[in-house]
Design a protein around this motif. Structure first.
Motif, PDB file in Angstrom:
ATOM      1  N   ILE A   1      32.644  33.604  38.687  1.00  0.00           N
ATOM      2  CA  ILE A   1      31.209  33.864  38.770  1.00  0.00           C
ATOM      3  C   ILE A   1      30.766  34.923  37.765  1.00  0.00           C
ATOM      4  O   ILE A   1      29.637  34.870  37.265  1.00  0.00           O
ATOM      5  CB  ILE A   1      30.803  34.285  40.210  1.00  0.00           C
ATOM      6  N   GLU A   2      31.635  35.857  37.412  1.00  0.00           N
ATOM      7  CA  GLU A   2      31.230  36.898  36.463  1.00  0.00           C
ATOM      8  C   GLU A   2      30.986  36.305  35.082  1.00  0.00           C
ATOM      9  O   GLU A   2      30.059  36.703  34.381  1.00  0.00           O
ATOM     10  CB  GLU A   2      32.262  38.023  36.424  1.00  0.00           C
TER      11      GLU A   2
ATOM     12  N   PHE B   1      19.534  40.567  39.752  1.00  0.00           N
ATOM     13  CA  PHE B   1      19.671  39.733  40.943  1.00  0.00           C
ATOM     14  C   PHE B   1      20.587  38.529  40.711  1.00  0.00           C
ATOM     15  O   PHE B   1      20.369  37.460  41.258  1.00  0.00           O
ATOM     16  CB  PHE B   1      18.297  39.293  41.459  1.00  0.00           C
ATOM     17  N   LEU B   2      21.629  38.747  39.918  1.00  0.00           N
ATOM     18  CA  LEU B   2      22.641  37.714  39.709  1.00  0.00           C
ATOM     19  C   LEU B   2      24.008  38.165  40.228  1.00  0.00           C
ATOM     20  O   LEU B   2      25.031  37.667  39.792  1.00  0.00           O
ATOM     21  CB  LEU B   2      22.747  37.351  38.225  1.00  0.00           C
ATOM     22  N   LYS B   3      24.002  39.109  41.161  1.00  0.00           N
ATOM     23  CA  LYS B   3      25.252  39.585  41.746  1.00  0.00           C
ATOM     24  C   LYS B   3      25.472  38.912  43.103  1.00  0.00           C
ATOM     25  O   LYS B   3      24.640  39.046  43.997  1.00  0.00           O
ATOM     26  CB  LYS B   3      25.205  41.107  41.934  1.00  0.00           C
TER      27      LYS B   3
ATOM     28  N   ARG C   1      31.485  42.287  47.390  1.00  0.00           N
ATOM     29  CA  ARG C   1      30.549  42.730  46.348  1.00  0.00           C
ATOM     30  C   ARG C   1      31.144  42.644  44.950  1.00  0.00           C
ATOM     31  O   ARG C   1      30.486  43.023  43.975  1.00  0.00           O
ATOM     32  CB  ARG C   1      30.120  44.183  46.612  1.00  0.00           C
ATOM     33  N   ASN C   2      32.388  42.180  44.844  1.00  0.00           N
ATOM     34  CA  ASN C   2      33.081  42.182  43.547  1.00  0.00           C
ATOM     35  C   ASN C   2      32.971  43.558  42.893  1.00  0.00           C
ATOM     36  O   ASN C   2      32.736  43.688  41.689  1.00  0.00           O
ATOM     37  CB  ASN C   2      32.519  41.096  42.616  1.00  0.00           C
ATOM     38  N   LEU C   3      33.161  44.572  43.723  1.00  0.00           N
ATOM     39  CA  LEU C   3      32.981  45.958  43.286  1.00  0.00           C
ATOM     40  C   LEU C   3      34.242  46.539  42.653  1.00  0.00           C
ATOM     41  O   LEU C   3      34.180  47.260  41.661  1.00  0.00           O
ATOM     42  CB  LEU C   3      32.567  46.805  44.493  1.00  0.00           C
ATOM     43  N   LEU C   4      35.373  46.226  43.220  1.00  0.00           N
ATOM     44  CA  LEU C   4      36.618  46.868  42.826  1.00  0.00           C
ATOM     45  C   LEU C   4      37.219  46.224  41.579  1.00  0.00           C
ATOM     46  O   LEU C   4      36.941  45.062  41.265  1.00  0.00           O
ATOM     47  CB  LEU C   4      37.628  46.786  43.971  1.00  0.00           C
TER      48      LEU C   4
END
Length: 436
Positions: free
Chosen positions: A230-231, A247-249, A404-407
């Protein structure tokens, strides 16, 4: 227009930010709230809302004498140039906006408003509210103006003082222009229009963003099924200026104090006009489906059965930078986990106190202790900086579900844990899966 005398009714996120910022622009502002204890705290400069820059603006206004707080609106509106209505308009029966607070204020001050004073709706209100307020006022000499807010929690002050646009609408000639002049110090385009159009702008904008978020969550699900990332997909989309990067996260679903109630309210408005807004209805349904997919992902990480699973949650607020739990997708996920019999421990740097069915810890490491899985639900930057090898030592299981695909997946892998995001390839210790 020079310095105006402004009364702001309501001291929540919108009201307090509006009052403090208008005072910083040189106007004399009195904020009203029915909560006497809250008024006392604000009068002493104590701000309960977690909002960068807001405490400083309140303190500056109090010290400079441009900002004050009182309990009764009737006592301060007699010489006002404008009264801003910033009271709650929550989701009511059937999903429509509940306007009782707005109507109560209007009825309480109608007979004491000075001639020419503008009644300004800052709260998000359905189309037709200006017309309704005019009827309640029964004061042809008092114009009603719609001036919707576009403030994001966590950046409300900067959004107010550096807006993309200022929308002002009225059906009284010249009234919208006079309210727009209150913002003359700000370098922003003004959209001056009729009341109905101004009222609809806020709903149109928020619902578009909700649909955009639902769309990207759907694309993230396709990425998982097709083996795409997705990234990379959103990077490719974001370069298109017609789409943009915001707003694409992907995440666990959208929530907060605005999007859920505004999408529901616009649906009800559309129905009242005889229009079936299928696109918006589908976006709401997709948002609920996204939460179900997150729950399923967590269940798979603990072997399929949530009952008695020990689950550690990082984040409860609906977004980073705020302590707001209203319609938080993180809290919604936590509630479902608890309902399925999971033993849930949660940590959020801005949230303290008890939450139904779960333990709220004072440290992220307490969340990891004995956990079968750790789940990131709010995108607090500090979670990236955790000691992940220590987190791995504390955990019973070996999986981190990062909604959140944060890490950085490599950091999690190097700690001996497996990482699973949203719409990204699963990264496991010893696998050939590429992570970045």
């Amino acid at each position: 227009m020079g310095a105006a005398r402004i009364v702001v009714v309501g001291t929540g996120y919108v009201g307090l930010t509006t009052g403090a910022c208008l005072a910083s622009l040189g106007h004399r502002v009195t904020c009203v709230d029915v909560d006497a204890a809250k008024v006392a705290r604000l009068s002493a400069g104590r701000v309960d809302i977690l909002e960068p820059g807001l405490s400083e603006l309140v303190a500056h206004g109090l010290t400079g004498g441009t900002l004050s707080f009182v309990v009764r609106a009737r006592e301060v509106v007699a010489d006002a140039d404008a009264v801003f209505l910033c009271v709650p308009t929550p989701m009511g029966a059937g999903g429509a906006a509940d306007l009782r607070a707005v109507e109560d204020v209007v009825l309480a001050i109608a007979d004491v408003l000075p001639s020419g004073c503008s009644v300004v709706t800052k709260s998000t209100v359905p189309v037709g509210t200006a017309r309704r307020i005019r009827a309640l006022l029964d004061r042809p000499d008092v114009p009603v103006v719609s001036n919707p807010e576009f403030l994001r929690e966590g950046t409300a002050v900067s959004d107010f003082l550096g807006p993309d646009r200022i929308v002002v609408g009225s059906d009284t000639p010249g009234a919208a222009e006079r309210v727009a002049e209150l913002y003359a110090e700000l370098d922003a385009p003004a959209v001056v229009t009729d009341a109905a159009s101004a009222e609809l702008v806020k709903y149109a904008a928020n619902c578009f963003l909700a649909m955009k978020l639902s769309y990207v969550n759907s694309i993230a699900e396709l990425c998982e099924r097709f083996g795409a990332d997705i990234e990379s997909v959103t990077e490719g989309m974001g370069h298109d200026r017609r789409i943009g990067r915001s707003f694409l996260k992907p995440g666990p679903g959208w929530g907060g104090s605005c999007l859920p109630k505004d999408t529901s309210a616009l649906l009800r408005m559309a129905e009242s006009a005889g229009f079936g807004f299928g696109l918006l209805d589908a976006a709401i349904a997709e948002n609920l489906a996204q939460r179900d997919r997150v729950i399923a992902k967590i269940a798979r990480a603990v072997g399929g059965n949530l009952a008695d699973a020990r689950i550690g949650l990082l984040g409860l607020a609906f977004k980073a930078g705020t302590n707001d739990l209203r319609d938080s997708p993180a809290l919604a996920v936590a509630s479902v986990l608890c309902a399925h019999g999971a033993e849930v421990t949660a940590y959020d740097p801005a949230v303290a106190g008890e939450q139904p069915g779960m333990l709220v810890a004072d440290s992220p490491y307490r969340v990891a202790k004995g956990a079968d899985v750790v789940v990131v639900l709010t995108e607090w930057p500090e979670f990236r900086r955790l000691d992940w090898p220590y987190m791995a030592e504390l955990m019973h299981g070996d999986t981190v579900v990062d909604t959140r695909n944060l890490l950085d997946p490599r950091t999690v892998l190097d700690a001996g844990l497996c990482w699973q995001g949203i719409g990204r390839p699963r990264a496991t210790v010893g696998s050939a899966t590429s992570v970045s």
